[in-house]
Design a protein around this motif. Structure first.
Motif, PDB file in Angstrom:
ATOM      1  N   ASP A  33       2.011   5.159   5.913  1.00 54.73           N
ATOM      2  CA  ASP A  33       3.103   6.099   5.684  1.00 54.73           C
ATOM      3  C   ASP A  33       2.892   6.740   4.317  1.00 54.73           C
ATOM      4  O   ASP A  33       1.877   6.520   3.651  1.00 54.73           O
ATOM      5  CB  ASP A  33       4.467   5.402   5.778  1.00 54.73           C
ATOM      6  N   ALA A  34       3.850   7.545   3.885  1.00 55.13           N
ATOM      7  CA  ALA A  34       3.702   8.271   2.617  1.00 55.13           C
ATOM      8  C   ALA A  34       3.559   7.325   1.431  1.00 55.13           C
ATOM      9  O   ALA A  34       2.747   7.558   0.526  1.00 55.13           O
ATOM     10  CB  ALA A  34       4.900   9.197   2.411  1.00 55.13           C
ATOM     11  N   SER A  35       4.335   6.238   1.431  1.00 54.11           N
ATOM     12  CA  SER A  35       4.251   5.278   0.310  1.00 54.11           C
ATOM     13  C   SER A  35       2.897   4.594   0.287  1.00 54.11           C
ATOM     14  O   SER A  35       2.343   4.313  -0.782  1.00 54.11           O
ATOM     15  CB  SER A  35       5.373   4.244   0.410  1.00 54.11           C
ATOM     16  N   ALA A  36       2.356   4.332   1.488  1.00 53.13           N
ATOM     17  CA  ALA A  36       1.036   3.698   1.569  1.00 53.13           C
ATOM     18  C   ALA A  36      -0.032   4.633   1.004  1.00 53.13           C
ATOM     19  O   ALA A  36      -0.921   4.204   0.266  1.00 53.13           O
ATOM     20  CB  ALA A  36       0.712   3.348   3.015  1.00 53.13           C
ATOM     21  N   ALA A  71      -3.987   6.135  -3.030  1.00 57.27           N
ATOM     22  CA  ALA A  71      -4.475   7.173  -3.928  1.00 57.27           C
ATOM     23  C   ALA A  71      -4.534   6.679  -5.368  1.00 57.27           C
ATOM     24  O   ALA A  71      -5.358   7.128  -6.167  1.00 57.27           O
ATOM     25  CB  ALA A  71      -3.584   8.403  -3.840  1.00 57.27           C
ATOM     26  N   GLN A  72      -3.660   5.701  -5.703  1.00 56.62           N
ATOM     27  CA  GLN A  72      -3.631   5.123  -7.046  1.00 56.62           C
ATOM     28  C   GLN A  72      -4.601   3.951  -7.192  1.00 56.62           C
ATOM     29  O   GLN A  72      -4.670   3.344  -8.260  1.00 56.62           O
ATOM     30  CB  GLN A  72      -2.216   4.647  -7.373  1.00 56.62           C
ATOM     31  N   GLY A  73      -5.334   3.639  -6.127  1.00 53.76           N
ATOM     32  CA  GLY A  73      -6.284   2.538  -6.170  1.00 53.76           C
ATOM     33  C   GLY A  73      -5.650   1.175  -6.002  1.00 53.76           C
ATOM     34  O   GLY A  73      -6.265   0.154  -6.319  1.00 53.76           O
ATOM     35  N   LYS A  74      -4.421   1.130  -5.493  1.00 49.30           N
ATOM     36  CA  LYS A  74      -3.702  -0.141  -5.344  1.00 49.30           C
ATOM     37  C   LYS A  74      -3.800  -0.641  -3.906  1.00 49.30           C
ATOM     38  O   LYS A  74      -2.793  -0.889  -3.236  1.00 49.30           O
ATOM     39  CB  LYS A  74      -2.238   0.024  -5.766  1.00 49.30           C
ATOM     40  N   SER A  75      -5.034  -0.801  -3.436  1.00 48.42           N
ATOM     41  CA  SER A  75      -5.249  -1.210  -2.051  1.00 48.42           C
ATOM     42  C   SER A  75      -4.650  -2.583  -1.751  1.00 48.42           C
ATOM     43  O   SER A  75      -4.022  -2.788  -0.703  1.00 48.42           O
ATOM     44  CB  SER A  75      -6.749  -1.225  -1.734  1.00 48.42           C
ATOM     45  N   ASP A  76      -4.849  -3.544  -2.666  1.00 51.20           N
ATOM     46  CA  ASP A  76      -4.352  -4.892  -2.425  1.00 51.20           C
ATOM     47  C   ASP A  76      -2.841  -4.905  -2.246  1.00 51.20           C
ATOM     48  O   ASP A  76      -2.313  -5.649  -1.406  1.00 51.20           O
ATOM     49  CB  ASP A  76      -4.755  -5.834  -3.565  1.00 51.20           C
ATOM     50  N   ASP A  77      -2.135  -4.101  -3.034  1.00 52.28           N
ATOM     51  CA  ASP A  77      -0.679  -4.035  -2.901  1.00 52.28           C
ATOM     52  C   ASP A  77      -0.297  -3.537  -1.508  1.00 52.28           C
ATOM     53  O   ASP A  77       0.656  -4.034  -0.886  1.00 52.28           O
ATOM     54  CB  ASP A  77      -0.076  -3.107  -3.963  1.00 52.28           C
ATOM     55  N   TRP A  78      -1.049  -2.533  -1.029  1.00 55.36           N
ATOM     56  CA  TRP A  78      -0.749  -2.014   0.307  1.00 55.36           C
ATOM     57  C   TRP A  78      -1.067  -3.039   1.384  1.00 55.36           C
ATOM     58  O   TRP A  78      -0.263  -3.277   2.284  1.00 55.36           O
ATOM     59  CB  TRP A  78      -1.522  -0.723   0.557  1.00 55.36           C
ATOM     60  N   PHE A  79      -2.243  -3.667   1.303  1.00 55.59           N
ATOM     61  CA  PHE A  79      -2.614  -4.637   2.315  1.00 55.59           C
ATOM     62  C   PHE A  79      -1.611  -5.795   2.367  1.00 55.59           C
ATOM     63  O   PHE A  79      -1.248  -6.272   3.444  1.00 55.59           O
ATOM     64  CB  PHE A  79      -4.026  -5.174   2.059  1.00 55.59           C
ATOM     65  N   ASP A  80      -1.167  -6.256   1.191  1.00 53.86           N
ATOM     66  CA  ASP A  80      -0.171  -7.338   1.160  1.00 53.86           C
ATOM     67  C   ASP A  80       1.127  -6.887   1.827  1.00 53.86           C
ATOM     68  O   ASP A  80       1.756  -7.652   2.579  1.00 53.86           O
ATOM     69  CB  ASP A  80       0.112  -7.759  -0.284  1.00 53.86           C
ATOM     70  N   ALA A  81       1.524  -5.640   1.562  1.00 52.88           N
ATOM     71  CA  ALA A  81       2.744  -5.116   2.175  1.00 52.88           C
ATOM     72  C   ALA A  81       2.583  -4.989   3.689  1.00 52.88           C
ATOM     73  O   ALA A  81       3.512  -5.297   4.457  1.00 52.88           O
ATOM     74  CB  ALA A  81       3.098  -3.753   1.570  1.00 52.88           C
ATOM     75  N   VAL A  82       1.406  -4.557   4.132  1.00 56.53           N
ATOM     76  CA  VAL A  82       1.139  -4.415   5.563  1.00 56.53           C
ATOM     77  C   VAL A  82       1.236  -5.770   6.260  1.00 56.53           C
ATOM     78  O   VAL A  82       1.838  -5.895   7.336  1.00 56.53           O
ATOM     79  CB  VAL A  82      -0.254  -3.788   5.794  1.00 56.53           C
ATOM     80  N   VAL A  83       0.650  -6.792   5.655  1.00 56.99           N
ATOM     81  CA  VAL A  83       0.722  -8.129   6.251  1.00 56.99           C
ATOM     82  C   VAL A  83       2.173  -8.583   6.353  1.00 56.99           C
ATOM     83  O   VAL A  83       2.601  -9.137   7.371  1.00 56.99           O
ATOM     84  CB  VAL A  83      -0.098  -9.138   5.417  1.00 56.99           C
ATOM     85  N   GLY A  84       2.955  -8.329   5.298  1.00 59.40           N
ATOM     86  CA  GLY A  84       4.363  -8.701   5.326  1.00 59.40           C
ATOM     87  C   GLY A  84       5.119  -8.005   6.443  1.00 59.40           C
ATOM     88  O   GLY A  84       5.932  -8.628   7.149  1.00 59.40           O
TER      89      GLY A  84
END
Length: 500
Positions: free
Chosen positions: A35-38, A43-56
């Protein structure tokens, strides 16, 4: 079926329709991770934060049948390139490639599929097959022959997907491990003492743990020292964070410490002197059940952290030694390495116990244990005293715990690479699939974990100490704030498990 990701190979493909078709065929839910937040995080290079959120978010759906909409190629958003591979790894999902082509040319379609396959070269076991939308679907079987992948038809006419329905979860991904660890720690609600209370990284980690509800941390330091560090580093100290001047605690632990060490003739005067050391003081707090666990080592040595625990906490019932493991968060999965921090030259008996302790730790943190006893020899390819010791350790471990999958000796590549494991040890149920790697000496284990950590830029969590009656965990003196946060979480989870 665990999870399936539909990965578009071409920009014009309707991934929503393809995902819906597979979901209907498999009786699964559709999950849209992007989504837009992802996109902002990526784009900010915060892949781990996104992946953790996706798993949640996937966990919150409370289903083991999930079809994930993959990310379509986008020339204007190159930062999304290749994220389907990481997304599949994070969710332990099989991948079906999806091609849109109105050109019924098998060679051209196969070329595009084969190019997409290259992204998955370093992630064996992910690719399950492909579908084709448009006129090229008519040559799907020929494309299957040219690519070596299974052809599942098109979204409007799916072929038999029973093989996909039988797919089982095969690995614990780093994102899943991080999510589970934080979730378990939050539910545990443990009080963890941090003897290095004014150390900047420790202060930052304690603040994060309170903000996220990971643990109730206790900083042993003078408040003005902690506040000065926080001001200098821009750290916001939560009101709930406990900061205790160690000088105010010493007297209440003198008598209990003398009682614990009476066989050594410890006097009150000597106890007061030893309690000036905040690691000793924190260990006494744990011995008296005033805290649930201890984390130290940002500035102290491993010996400084472990010695008080061995003297005051003692080993757990049935434990013959204290050992350690690191959780290595590799791109594809999480591996457990032991012993990389405590025992220099373990005997075969000790090596067997380390293997058993490490397997139980892996299982406790959601990693199905397949234990490889590492050596420079695989099965019978080499000989010598060092190999013989690993052979004996493997035999003893199997005898003590026949319920565990343990094999050795295995070389590192034979233990972790499926093709090499199949070639070198075809009869082994561990070779090529190991999740727990036991090294024959501290020298080997420590060198290996640091080489993997630094060369591959891998997050290593630990060392987690095994065999103590209560959880005491050591930090590397080069630990980052993130490392300390995860170690506090590990300690909280251990404390909860030991209390049960």
């Amino acid at each position: 079926m665990a999870k399936l990701l539909v990965a578009p190979v071409s920009a014009g493909l309707d991934v929503a329709a393809a995902s819906k078709a597979f979901a209907q065929a498999l009786g699964a839910q559709v999950f849209q991770p992007l989504d837009a937040s992802a996109e902002t995080l990526l784009a900010q290079g915060k892949s781990d934060d996104w992946f953790d959120a996706v798993v949640g978010k996937a966990v919150a759906l409370n289903t083991d049948k999930l079809v994930i909409e993959g990310i379509a190629p986008d020339a204007d958003k190159l930062f999304l390139s290749g994220k389907n591979v990481e997304l599949a790894l994070s969710l332990d999902a099989g991948v079906v490639l999806a091609l849109q082509s109105d050109n019924a040319d098998a060679a051209e379609a196969a070329h595009r599929i084969n190019l997409a396959k290259q992204l998955y070269t370093n992630s064996p076991g992910l690719l399950e097959g492909f579908i084709i939308e448009g006129a090229a679907a008519s040559v799907g079987e020929e494309v299957a022959r040219l690519t070596g992948l299974t052809f599942y038809g098109s979204s409007s006419a799916l072929k038999d997907v029973s093989a996909l329905a039988k797919r089982e979860a095969s690995r614990l991904s780093p994102a899943q491990f991080r999510y589970n660890l934080i979730d378990f720690a939050q539910k545990a609600d443990m009080r963890i003492v941090l003897p290095e209370g004014a150390e900047p990284r420790t202060v930052a980690a304690a603040a994060i743990c309170h903000e996220k509800g990971i643990a109730r941390c206790v900083l042993l330091a003078k408040r003005e020292e902690v506040e000065a560090v926080a001001k200098e580093r821009g750290i916001s100290l939560p009101d709930s964070l406990e900061i205790i001047d160690p000088a105010t605690l010493v007297e209440q632990y003198v008598e209990p410490m003398c009682e614990l060490r009476k066989s050594k003739g410890l006097t009150p005067e000597d106890a007061r002197k030893q309690l000036q050391d905040t690691v000793v003081l924190g260990t006494m707090m744990m011995a008296q059940n005033d805290v649930d666990g201890l984390v130290s080592g940002a500035v102290h040595t491993t010996a400084n952290t472990i010695r008080p625990a061995l003297q005051l906490i003692k080993t757990a019932p049935g434990a013959s030694l204290v050992s350690s493991v690191f959780f290595m968060l590799l791109p594809n999965q999480v591996l457990v390495f032991g012993d990389c921090a405590v025992n220099p030259n373990p005997t075969p008996e000790q090596l067997a116990d380390i293997a058993i302790q490490s397997a139980d730790t892996a299982k406790a943190f959601g990693i199905p244990p397949k234990v490889a006893m590492i050596s420079y020899s695989t099965i019978n390819s080499g000989s010598g005293p060092d190999v013989d010791a690993v052979i004996e350790a493997t035999k003893l471990a199997k005898e003590k715990r026949p319920d565990l999958e343990i094999d050795g000796p295995l070389q590192y590549d034979a233990a972790t690479v499926p093709s090499i494991g199949k070639s070198k040890a075809p009869e082994s149920t561990v070779a090529g699939q190991a999740s727990v790697l036991i090294f024959p000496s501290l020298n080997t284990g420590n060198c290996t974990y640091k080489a993997v950590q630094r060369s591959a830029n891998v997050l290593s969590v630990g060392p987690l100490l095994q065999g103590l009656r209560k959880p005491v965990n050591d930090l590397s003196r080069g630990a980052l704030v993130e490392d300390i946060v995860f170690t506090i979480a590990l300690t909280a989870v251990q404390a909860k498990q030991m209390a049960n």
